[in-house]
Design a protein around this motif. Structure first.
Motif, PDB file in Angstrom:
ATOM      1  N   GLU A 277       0.811  -1.216   0.000  1.00  0.00           N
ATOM      2  CA  GLU A 277       0.000   0.000   0.000  1.00  0.00           C
ATOM      3  C   GLU A 277       0.844   1.267   0.000  1.00  0.00           C
ATOM      4  OE1 GLU A 277      -2.932  -0.108   3.069  1.00  0.00           O
ATOM      5  OE2 GLU A 277      -3.643  -2.113   2.536  1.00  0.00           O
ATOM      6  N   SER A 355      -3.448   7.334   4.868  1.00  0.00           N
ATOM      7  CA  SER A 355      -3.757   5.907   4.949  1.00  0.00           C
ATOM      8  C   SER A 355      -2.890   5.254   6.017  1.00  0.00           C
ATOM      9  CB  SER A 355      -3.510   5.227   3.599  1.00  0.00           C
ATOM     10  OG  SER A 355      -2.117   5.260   3.288  1.00  0.00           O
ATOM     11  N   TYR A 357      -0.631   3.256   5.632  1.00  0.00           N
ATOM     12  CA  TYR A 357       0.763   3.192   5.196  1.00  0.00           C
ATOM     13  C   TYR A 357       1.602   4.233   5.947  1.00  0.00           C
ATOM     14  CZ  TYR A 357       4.829   4.408   2.343  1.00  0.00           C
ATOM     15  OH  TYR A 357       6.099   4.719   1.923  1.00  0.00           O
TER      16      TYR A 357
END
Length: 406
Positions: A277, A355, A357
């Motif tokens: 990701e 996100s 990530y």
């Protein structure tokens, strides 16, 4: 010779005061026994008046006063042996007059005077700066007041002080001359963009002379909402400033499975998510080490941001993620989530996306330090409940919350 003289300087004043205090207690104890033994204690319970020498009478309850102070001076002697304090030596000198016997007075007064002589330098703070640097500060600021030097809680040595005119400064020792030069560029960029950061006055090798910002790190607020609003607001303003030409210095972290991991499968899954990701983001002006200890407050409002060593152009998510993990460790997930939500609301970049990530990237960045170092870092700012084991537990719990989103 010097090594032999140091123990004398360290212990002789305290030993003399201790000896004087003990002698005082012994002197009056024996005096009490002699007089009462001679009188066979007639009229027990009443104040007794006896002739000490021809024509001089004394009430025996009067010797209680110097005896008590003998005990106090004995304790002060122990304290001077244990802690070499200039102030305690002053107290011992003042109280030496209360023992009312010459041998003890001479011992206590001598010890106290030696303490004043040996420890007079403790009136000045210990300044761990080279003599050449102190001379440079003298030239740049106009005679800094040595008593005003105060070591600030920071990874690198940083001192606040004022000059004879009452102007406040800070001097910071960087890891190298190159690091100091880089921080100078970052702080200059911040000043040009009217971001509340220290203003560099001069540079000398690895030393930076800066203006001292008002305020102090504030990590234990009563009103978390107002606190988070202030932190998110100053970060949003920084990210909306003109992008500097220098890139951010923070190295992109790689997935790691810490040796202390309890659930290795969870960390392995996090590493897989991190690789799958990976996200890109536009560059803005970032701080590079944005965490609560670098944000200064006064009366509940942000007054400035310190620690610009790694500042430059880079993704805004790096700053957001680093602060989120710090808040997760210090105050828990609710505070970290509120910070992210407030930043999104205040951000002038409507295309900002975040996100998991970025959370994982921030975790890997913090893992460049040992959990014990992370805990001790915030302990200097009053966070005493965060132990090494608790840091490990909370990091693993945070990573688990990332992997559970699948």
């Amino acid at each position: 010779m010097a090594s032999a003289a140091r123990p004398i300087r360290n212990y002789l004043p305290g030993l003399l005061v201790l000896a004087g205090g003990l002698y005082t207690v012994y002197y009056y104890y024996m005096y009490w026994l002699r007089v009462y033994g001679a009188l066979c204690i007639p009229g027990y319970g009443d104040p007794i008046k006896v002739e000490v020498t021809r024509g001089i009478w004394i009430r025996l309850d009067a010797i209680l006063f110097p005896t008590v102070f003998g005990v106090i001076l004995t304790l002060l002697g122990v304290m001077l042996i244990w802690k070499k304090k200039f102030g305690v030596a002053v107290v011992a000198l003042v109280l030496s007059a209360t023992v009312i016997n010459w041998p003890a007075f001479i011992l206590i007064a001598s010890g106290a005077l030696l303490g004043l002589l040996f420890w007079r330098k403790t009136l000045l703070p210990v300044i761990d700066l080279p003599d050449t640097t102190m001379e440079w500060l003298n030239e740049e600021t106009g005679a800094p007041v040595r008593k005003s030097f105060r070591r600030l809680p920071a990874e690198r040595p940083v001192y606040s002080f004022r000059n004879g005119d009452g102007v406040n400064f800070a001097v910071k020792e960087s890891s190298s001359a190159q690091a100091a030069e880089r921080e100078l560029k970052a702080l200059t960029a911040a000043a040009d963009r009217e971001i509340p950061a220290p203003v560099v006055k001069a540079i000398d090798g690895r030393f930076l002379l800066m203006s001292q910002l008002d305020g102090f790190p504030f990590l234990q607020p009563l009103d978390f909402e107002a606190w988070i609003d202030e932190i998110a607001g100053i970060l949003s303003n920084t990210h909306s400033a003109r992008i500097p030409e220098i890139p951010a210095c923070r190295r992109v972290a790689e997935p790691v499975i810490p040796g202390w991991a309890f659930d290795r499968a969870n960390w392995e899954q996090a590493a897989r998510i991190f690789r799958e990701e990976a996200a890109d983001a536009t560059s803005v002006f970032i701080h590079g080490d944005f965490e609560p200890a670098n944000v200064l407050f006064r009366d509940g409002r942000v007054t400035g941001v310190t620690g610009w060593t790694q500042a430059g152009s880079g993704p805004a998510q790096l700053d957001v993620g680093r602060m989120r993990v710090a808040l997760e460790l210090i105050h828990g997930g609710n505070v970290a989530d509120r910070f992210l939500g407030t930043y999104k609301k205040l951000s002038k970049n409507r295309g900002f996306e975040y996100s998991r990530y970025w959370d994982l990237l921030a975790v890997y960045g913090w893992l460049e330090q040992d959990p014990g170092d992370i805990a001790s870092h915030w302990r200097r700012f009053g966070i005493t409940t965060l132990s090494e084991d608790e840091v490990m537990r909370r990091l693993e719990r945070f990573v688990k919350s990332m992997t559970d989103k699948e």
